[in-house]
Design a protein around this motif. Structure first.
Motif, short mmCIF file in Angstrom:
data_model
loop_
_atom_site.label_atom_id
_atom_site.label_comp_id
_atom_site.label_asym_id
_atom_site.label_seq_id
_atom_site.Cartn_x
_atom_site.Cartn_y
_atom_site.Cartn_z
N GLY A 9 -1.73 -0.84 2.35
CA GLY A 9 -1.70 -2.18 1.78
C GLY A 9 -0.46 -2.96 2.24
N ALA A 10 0.68 -2.28 2.25
CA ALA A 10 1.90 -2.93 2.74
C ALA A 10 1.79 -3.28 4.22
CB ALA A 10 3.10 -2.03 2.49
N LEU A 11 1.21 -2.38 5.00
CA LEU A 11 1.02 -2.66 6.43
C LEU A 11 0.04 -3.81 6.64
CD1 LEU A 11 0.89 0.97 7.90
CD2 LEU A 11 2.73 -0.71 8.11
N ALA A 12 -1.02 -3.87 5.84
CA ALA A 12 -1.98 -4.96 5.95
C ALA A 12 -1.34 -6.29 5.59
CB ALA A 12 -3.19 -4.68 5.06
N LEU A 13 -0.47 -6.28 4.57
CA LEU A 13 0.21 -7.51 4.18
C LEU A 13 1.15 -7.98 5.29
CD1 LEU A 13 0.60 -9.59 1.92
CD2 LEU A 13 2.49 -8.19 1.11
N SER A 14 1.87 -7.04 5.89
CA SER A 14 2.79 -7.42 6.96
C SER A 14 2.04 -7.90 8.21
CB SER A 14 3.71 -6.26 7.32
OG SER A 14 2.96 -5.21 7.92
N ALA A 15 0.79 -7.49 8.37
CA ALA A 15 -0.02 -7.95 9.50
C ALA A 15 -0.74 -9.25 9.19
CB ALA A 15 -1.02 -6.87 9.89
N GLY A 16 -0.62 -9.74 7.96
CA GLY A 16 -1.22 -11.01 7.60
C GLY A 16 -2.60 -10.91 6.97
#
Length: 85
Positions: A37-44
């Motif tokens: 989820g954190a990686l998805a948020l950082s990817a937009g």
């Protein structure tokens, strides 16, 4: 051929409990979903992050419920601490 190994107590009528295994899987699901989820948020991908964090919250609630059931079982004198009690 034997139905189960010698010294084991689980039977077809009274199977082993998989609470410890369920706790391991819930913990894995929590950490995996939170990190992804954190990686998805950082990817937009905000929508994906929200979905993954909802899954992480669900896994966390499941882990808490399983831990409460494990503690209750221990108070009753059951459980041996393996993946299958």
């Amino acid at each position: 051929m034997r139905a189960q190994p010698r010294g084991h107590h689980g039977t077809a009528d009274h199977p082993y409990s998989a609470l410890n295994l369920r706790l391991v899987l819930a913990t894995f699901g929590f950490f995996t979903s939170a990190v992804l989820g954190a990686l998805a948020l950082s990817a937009g991908f905000v929508w994906l992050a929200v979905i993954l964090w909802v899954l992480a919250a669900t896994a966390l609630v499941d882990a808490v419920v399983v831990e409460l059931r494990r503690r209750a079982r221990r108070r009753e004198g059951g459980g041996r601490g393996s993946l299958f009690e």
